[in-house]
Structure formats: C-alpha cells, structure tokens
Design an enzyme around this catalytic site. Structure first.
Site, PDB file in Angstrom:
ATOM      1  N   THR A  79     -38.473  -8.055 -44.253  1.00 52.50           N
ATOM      2  CA  THR A  79     -37.274  -9.147 -44.025  1.00 52.50           C
ATOM      3  C   THR A  79     -36.241  -8.159 -43.839  1.00 52.50           C
ATOM      4  O   THR A  79     -36.184  -7.536 -43.284  1.00 52.50           O
ATOM      5  CB  THR A  79     -36.479  -9.671 -45.743  1.00 52.50           C
ATOM      6  OG1 THR A  79     -36.288  -8.843 -46.402  1.00 52.50           O
ATOM      7  CG2 THR A  79     -37.513 -10.367 -46.692  1.00 52.50           C
ATOM      8  N   GLU A 106     -40.275 -14.986 -46.958  1.00 57.96           N
ATOM      9  CA  GLU A 106     -40.666 -14.774 -48.287  1.00 57.96           C
ATOM     10  C   GLU A 106     -41.607 -16.372 -48.096  1.00 57.96           C
ATOM     11  O   GLU A 106     -42.651 -16.126 -49.458  1.00 57.96           O
ATOM     12  CB  GLU A 106     -39.902 -15.352 -49.396  1.00 57.96           C
ATOM     13  CG  GLU A 106     -39.573 -13.801 -48.978  1.00 57.96           C
ATOM     14  CD  GLU A 106     -37.494 -13.563 -48.794  1.00 57.96           C
ATOM     15  OE1 GLU A 106     -37.511 -13.486 -48.155  1.00 57.96           O
ATOM     16  OE2 GLU A 106     -37.253 -12.187 -48.824  1.00 57.96           O
ATOM     17  N   LYS A 164     -15.663 -18.913 -52.112  1.00 57.51           N
ATOM     18  CA  LYS A 164     -15.323 -19.587 -53.480  1.00 57.51           C
ATOM     19  C   LYS A 164     -13.374 -19.801 -53.660  1.00 57.51           C
ATOM     20  O   LYS A 164     -13.225 -18.302 -53.615  1.00 57.51           O
ATOM     21  CB  LYS A 164     -15.393 -18.773 -55.159  1.00 57.51           C
ATOM     22  CG  LYS A 164     -16.962 -18.546 -54.667  1.00 57.51           C
ATOM     23  CD  LYS A 164     -17.964 -17.893 -55.794  1.00 57.51           C
ATOM     24  CE  LYS A 164     -19.867 -17.940 -55.899  1.00 57.51           C
ATOM     25  NZ  LYS A 164     -19.790 -16.857 -55.045  1.00 57.51           N
ATOM     26  N   TRP A 182     -16.259 -24.400 -54.184  1.00 51.49           N
ATOM     27  CA  TRP A 182     -17.117 -23.808 -53.462  1.00 51.49           C
ATOM     28  C   TRP A 182     -16.572 -24.150 -51.741  1.00 51.49           C
ATOM     29  O   TRP A 182     -16.865 -25.816 -51.348  1.00 51.49           O
ATOM     30  CB  TRP A 182     -18.641 -24.396 -53.275  1.00 51.49           C
ATOM     31  CG  TRP A 182     -18.850 -22.994 -54.393  1.00 51.49           C
ATOM     32  CD1 TRP A 182     -18.174 -22.354 -55.475  1.00 51.49           C
ATOM     33  CD2 TRP A 182     -20.403 -22.478 -55.380  1.00 51.49           C
ATOM     34  NE1 TRP A 182     -18.499 -21.131 -56.381  1.00 51.49           N
ATOM     35  CE2 TRP A 182     -19.828 -22.002 -56.109  1.00 51.49           C
ATOM     36  CE3 TRP A 182     -21.060 -22.660 -54.851  1.00 51.49           C
ATOM     37  CZ2 TRP A 182     -21.263 -20.899 -57.410  1.00 51.49           C
ATOM     38  CZ3 TRP A 182     -22.166 -22.062 -55.634  1.00 51.49           C
ATOM     39  CH2 TRP A 182     -22.335 -21.754 -55.930  1.00 51.49           C
TER      40      TRP A 182
HETATM   41  P1  ADP Z   1     -33.777 -12.813 -43.058  1.00 55.13           P
HETATM   42  O1  ADP Z   1     -35.423 -11.646 -42.726  1.00 55.13           O
HETATM   43  O2  ADP Z   1     -32.995 -12.533 -42.597  1.00 55.13           O
HETATM   44  O3  ADP Z   1     -34.972 -12.850 -44.744  1.00 55.13           O
HETATM   45  P2  ADP Z   1     -35.889 -14.714 -43.028  1.00 55.13           P
HETATM   46  O4  ADP Z   1     -35.881 -15.413 -41.049  1.00 55.13           O
HETATM   47  O5  ADP Z   1     -36.583 -14.553 -43.682  1.00 55.13           O
HETATM   48  O6  ADP Z   1     -34.486 -14.073 -42.747  1.00 55.13           O
HETATM   49  O7  ADP Z   1     -34.189 -16.583 -42.979  1.00 55.13           O
HETATM   50  C1  ADP Z   1     -34.069 -17.083 -44.396  1.00 55.13           C
HETATM   51  C2  ADP Z   1     -33.009 -17.827 -44.489  1.00 55.13           C
HETATM   52  O8  ADP Z   1     -32.600 -18.372 -43.413  1.00 55.13           O
HETATM   53  C3  ADP Z   1     -32.654 -18.580 -45.459  1.00 55.13           C
HETATM   54  O9  ADP Z   1     -32.939 -18.270 -46.503  1.00 55.13           O
HETATM   55  C4  ADP Z   1     -31.611 -19.755 -45.087  1.00 55.13           C
HETATM   56  O10 ADP Z   1     -30.430 -18.567 -45.823  1.00 55.13           O
HETATM   57  C5  ADP Z   1     -31.883 -19.169 -43.480  1.00 55.13           C
HETATM   58  N1  ADP Z   1     -32.287 -20.364 -42.849  1.00 55.13           N
HETATM   59  C6  ADP Z   1     -33.009 -20.995 -42.905  1.00 55.13           C
HETATM   60  N2  ADP Z   1     -33.266 -22.315 -42.196  1.00 55.13           N
HETATM   61  C7  ADP Z   1     -32.533 -22.699 -41.893  1.00 55.13           C
HETATM   62  C8  ADP Z   1     -32.227 -23.736 -41.812  1.00 55.13           C
HETATM   63  N3  ADP Z   1     -32.671 -24.549 -40.999  1.00 55.13           N
HETATM   64  N4  ADP Z   1     -30.325 -23.855 -42.048  1.00 55.13           N
HETATM   65  C9  ADP Z   1     -29.727 -22.944 -43.203  1.00 55.13           C
HETATM   66  N5  ADP Z   1     -30.152 -21.705 -43.056  1.00 55.13           N
HETATM   67  C10 ADP Z   1     -31.200 -21.522 -43.210  1.00 55.13           C
END
Ligand code: ADP
Length: 547
Positions: A186, A331, A443, A448
């Site tokens: 990640t 994940e 917040k 929120w």
């Molecule tokens: P990282 O490696 O930064 O965790 P990921 O590619 O796994 O990157 O990112 C996952 C996160 O990206 C999600 O948990 C969410 O917060 C955000 N995300 C992914 N797709 C979307 C979407 N279509 N709209 C909003 N947030 C998104």
C-alpha cells in the site's frame, strides 16, 4: 457427499494458456521506453512468459521466492505477470514513484531475489542496489545491446539476453490454488507500507468477476488501454481479465501525458480505458483546447479517487464515452464496487441519473459490504446514514504479509470483515457512496463535512483545475474546512468568487472558510492528492477568524 466434478486448481498460468490457445492472434501493443511501438500476439506473449519461467529456473529462484518489477505498463511487464507467478514464484510489483529509501525497504521486507526494471528506472536501481542485500540478480528490461556498460550494478543482466539463453519446452508446474502469486505494498501514507499478498485463486476469481457485463464488461471485441499502472494493484486486474477474454491490450509505457494517451487511443482504436481521475484530467485538458474527438472510445473506468461530476459530464455529454465509476483498494485486489445502472435508472432524468453515477456503485459478486457505527453496529442502507465501510470476500486480505504479532496493523479483520478506512453511505438499491477517507473527513461542530463534496463543487468551477479540501483545527468548531485550489492556466479567480460559487450547492456551515491558491497540489505515488503533504505546506496557515 462431495460433488463429482473435476477439481482443477485455479492458476494464473491457465489464463495465458487460454489466451494462447483461443486468442493466439489477439494483439498486445506497447509504447516502449525505447520510444517506439511494439506489437505482438498472445501466442508470443505466452511463449516468452514460459521462457522467463525457465530463465528463473536457471537463476535458481525457488518456488515461492519473490521476483520484483519496477516497470511501466508494457509487454515485458505482462510476461512477468505470467512467467513469474505461473511458475510458482511471487511477483512483487514496485511503485517507482515511492521514495528510493522506501523502495529499498520494501525490497528488503519482501526479500526479493531478482529485480527487473525498465531503463527509465536505472537511476533508482543505481541508487539502491547496494542497500538491497537480498537481491541476487538485477535485470534491465531491455535488449542485450542496450545495456549500458558502466552502471555500477554488479552482474546486471539484460532481460532479452536471459530469455534468449533459454530454449526447448516448458510445462507450467501444478500447485495448490491458494499459493501466493503476487504482492503489492500500500502507499504507506503513515509509517512503512504494508503488503497485500494475492493468491492464484484470488486473482483468477477477481479476473472472472472483473470481466462481467455489470463490472468492467470486457470482451474479445475490446481494445483495452490500462492507463492504471501495472506497478500498483495489478492494473486493476486488467492484464488477467484481458487474457481471460482475449481482448486486445494497449500499453501506454511511460507516455502518460494527455497527448500521448490521446494519440494511442486513436492509433490503436481503443474502445475501453481505465485510470485515475488525474490522468483523465490531463487527457481532457489536451483535448478541449485542440478541439479533438474520440473515434473509437466507448467506455472508461475511473476510480482510485472520487470522480468529479464535471469529468463524468465531459466524458458522457461532450465525448459520448460512458463513465464507469469504480471503487476498490490494494487490500481488495482491488475491485469492490462498480457503478453501472439498473433498469429503474434508465427512465430517470439526466440530473437524477448523474446522482447515481456519482456513487462508487454496487458490489461485485464475491464482495460483501456493510457500514457500521463506532460500536460496530450495522447501519441502515438508506443512502443518508454514513458509517465505516467494511468488506469481505475471496479477494480481500485476511492478513498483511510478514507482519509481526497480532496487532491491528497485521491482522486487520473485525469479526471476519476488513475495515476499509473509508466512510460511506449505502442506498436501498445497494449503491455505495464514499463520503471520505475516515482520516480526511472534516468534523465541524459535531457534524461531518465530506471533503470530496467540497472538492467536487470547486472543480465544477470553470477556472479550477484541481482542488483539495482539508480540515483546520478550530477552538470552537473542532475543525473547519478550507480548500486549496490550482487554477487552470490563464484563468483568473478570486477567493470571494469561488466562495460565492458554493452558494446553493452546499449548506452554509459546509462552505469552506477560506481558499488557498497553489501552483500544484502534492500527488502521491498513485496519482492521488496527498493531504498529509498539503498539511505540511500549510503548516503555518491560520484560519481567517483566528488571525
Ligand atoms: P493506497 O495504496 O493509497 O491505499 P489504494 O489504491 O489501495 O491506495 O487506495 C484505496 C483507497 O482509495 C480507498 O480506500 C478509497 O479511500 C480511495 N478510493 C478508491 N477508489 C475511489 C473512488 N472511486 N472514490 C473515492 N475514493 C476512492
């Protein structure tokens, strides 16, 4: 009583075998680091993937050992997807946009034995090779005659020379479908990154699901351009799903700017493209002033961060391209939800349809989801109540790779559910909408405010190229939102004009307290806005009513 059907193990090698046998002439086109366009077929890809597997045998890389890639989207990377995993080794895709120190750290953590890199990443390899004792062989993804003599990397080999040294047949080994196949760290916005370790079973199931009509809807008639990188979450599984369907693949290599992407779409008659909003923003910024149109593109999957309404409108209304909004995470292999409409939506007004399209969509078969409150009580699916989003399914992580102990950071599940760190609503039709990352939500006075909503309004203003909303500490309200904005080139916009633009679009208390104009908003390794870095930039900032 057990069923009496054959129990063939699901394997990544079976995907490329299938493509070779049934779509042997299917094309794979790559813009190369060398600058030219390379073309070959699934048949050649399959043959070279087996040669790579043999080369790894020659290098004595054992079953289950890790082989890393630091590479753009291209045919050699595709061969690694199948040659490394298909032969029972684990492909570790490394994000080259990470800091070199962090790259060295993940190589050490994964205990990579071999690292293959595109020539554009030679400076990274030069900088870190001495800090990577686990690596027995560095390989440059290039022809033998392109290998520079004086890199300082001991024993550096050329990929093509390694493959050329192999001859004769190779049969993929058979093994348990739960065997590890690939891994991805990640982004590690806090602390060291954590790795999801995928299996053959999870990857093949994900590839099946991704190809379905209400998911990515991929077929042998498509020409697919994955702009989403193969170095992060397996390019959303597209290389596997493409092999499963026989679709033509078009790889952009290092050409990620608007012009290069547009030219490739037209040249290769791409019907289907996938990427994060920042990439599509660059494409639209290239097309608009030049009055360009698409002659073949029909659909695009946009995900990784929230897709702004202005982008959906531009693609749909101006260019006739259907936008499929998608959500997922490292994940989750990564797909969780995709936004495709149901019959009941088709007769709605365009404005109501847009409200649905803006949602991240409904679950793909295989993934289940729920929203919960702070006490883990499940919340209603009414499209209004928001809570922490939890998921489960056969391609969702159970544990992180090589974590030590029983901490949440190692074994994240809560009663078998994975907490995504996202805050969301789910409506009665099962459409999920992300309101925020739990750490980004603002917040204010016990309520929120969704930073995504505030950003979407800002980017709908014609003078705004990019916007990031963050909460600033406030003695009375806890936090108040401000919005950092990058203007489009040549456009004028004042703080007051933008704040006035929020009238009628957000409740008064949700309107940001201030606008900060910046030249650029820091982007992370996966092209997402990095709010932690933005906070660093604005560390001396004081809210207007506290000055
Ligand atoms: P990282 O490696 O930064 O965790 P990921 O590619 O796994 O990157 O990112 C996952 C996160 O990206 C999600 O948990 C969410 O917060 C955000 N995300 C992914 N797709 C979307 C979407 N279509 N709209 C909003 N947030 C998104």
């Amino acid at each position: 009583m057990l069923g009496l059907m054959q129990s063939q193990q699901l394997s990544i090698s079976s995907l490329i075998d299938f493509a070779e046998r049934h779509h042997g002439e299917g094309q794979i086109v790559s813009r190369r680091v060398e600058g030219d366009i390379h073309r070959y077929t699934y048949k050649e890809c399959a043959a070279r993937s087996r040669q790579l597997a043999k080369a790894l045998d020659t290098l004595k890389v054992a079953f289950g050992e890790r082989v890393a890639s630091i590479a753009w989207n291209g045919y050699r990377h595709m061969e690694m997807y199948f040659g490394v995993s298909g032969s029972g080794r684990v492909l570790h895709t490394i994000n080259p946009r990470m800091h070199p120190e962090q790259i060295a750290w993940v190589i050490g953590h994964a205990q990579d034995q071999v690292v293959c890199f595109d020539m554009s990443f030679l400076p990274i390899a030069k900088a870190i090779h001495a800090k990577c004792p686990s690596v027995r062989q560095w390989v440059a993804l290039c022809d033998a005659d392109k290998l520079p003599a004086d890199t300082g990397i001991p024993g550096l080999a050329s990929y093509e020379a390694l493959l050329a040294a192999e001859s004769g047949g190779y049969a993929w080994p058979e093994f348990d479908e739960n065997t590890a196949s690939s891994m991805c760290y990640t982004s590690g916005t806090t602390g060291n990154p954590k790795a999801a370790l995928y299996s053959h079973r999870s990857t093949v199931l994900h590839a099946y699901a991704a190809a379905l009509p209400d998911v990515m809807s991929l077929s042998a008639r498509d020409s697919i351009l994955p702009v989403v990188p193969m170095f992060h979450v397996n390019a959303w599984g597209i290389p596997y799903s493409a092999a499963l369907t026989g679709a033509k693949l078009v790889f952009p290599g290092p050409g990620m700017d608007g012009k290069s992407i547009y030219d490739l779409i037209e040249l290769e008659q791409v019907t289907y493209a996938a990427g994060v909003p920042t990439i599509w923003q660059m494409l639209l910024s290239h097309m608009e002033p030049n009055g360009l149109r698409f002659s073949s593109l029909k659909r695009t999957v946009i995900g990784g961060s929230a897709c702004p309404p202005a982008m959906i409108t531009a693609f749909n209304d101006k260019y006739g391209v259907e936008v499929l909004h998608a959500w997922g995470m490292t994940e989750m292999s990564p797909l969780g939800t995709l936004c495709t409409l149901k019959n009941k939506h088709l007769t709605m007004s365009e404005a109501d349809k847009m409200k649905v399209r803006l949602k991240q969509g409904r679950c793909i078969y295989g993934v289940d989801m729920k929203i919960v409150d702070g006490n883990n009580n499940e919340l209603p699916w009414d499209g209004k109540t928001y809570g922490d989003l939890l998921v489960k399914g056969p391609w969702v992580v159970r544990e992180y790779f090589k974590g030590v102990g029983d901490t949440e950071a190692v074994k994240p599940l809560i009663d078998g559910w994975f907490p995504t760190g996202d805050v969301a609503t789910i409506d009665a039709d099962g459409y999920m909408q992300i309101t925020d990352r739990s750490k980004d939500v603002i917040k204010s006075g016990g309520e929120w405010i969704s930073s995504i909503d505030i950003e979407n309004i800002a980017v709908a203003h014609p003078a705004v190229a990019m916007a990031a909303c963050i909460g600033m500490r406030h003695p009375k309200w806890d936090e108040r939102p401000i919005v950092a904005v990058v203007k489009k080139p040549g456009q004028e916009l004042t703080r007051e004009e933008l704040l006035a633009f929020y009238a009628g679009k957000a409740a008064k208390w949700q309107v940001p307290d201030d606008v900060v104009f910046l030249d650029a908003i820091p982007l992370g390794a996966t092209g997402k806005m990095q709010k932690t870095k933005l906070r660093d930039i604005l560390k001396d900032y004081v809210l207007p009513d506290l000055r």
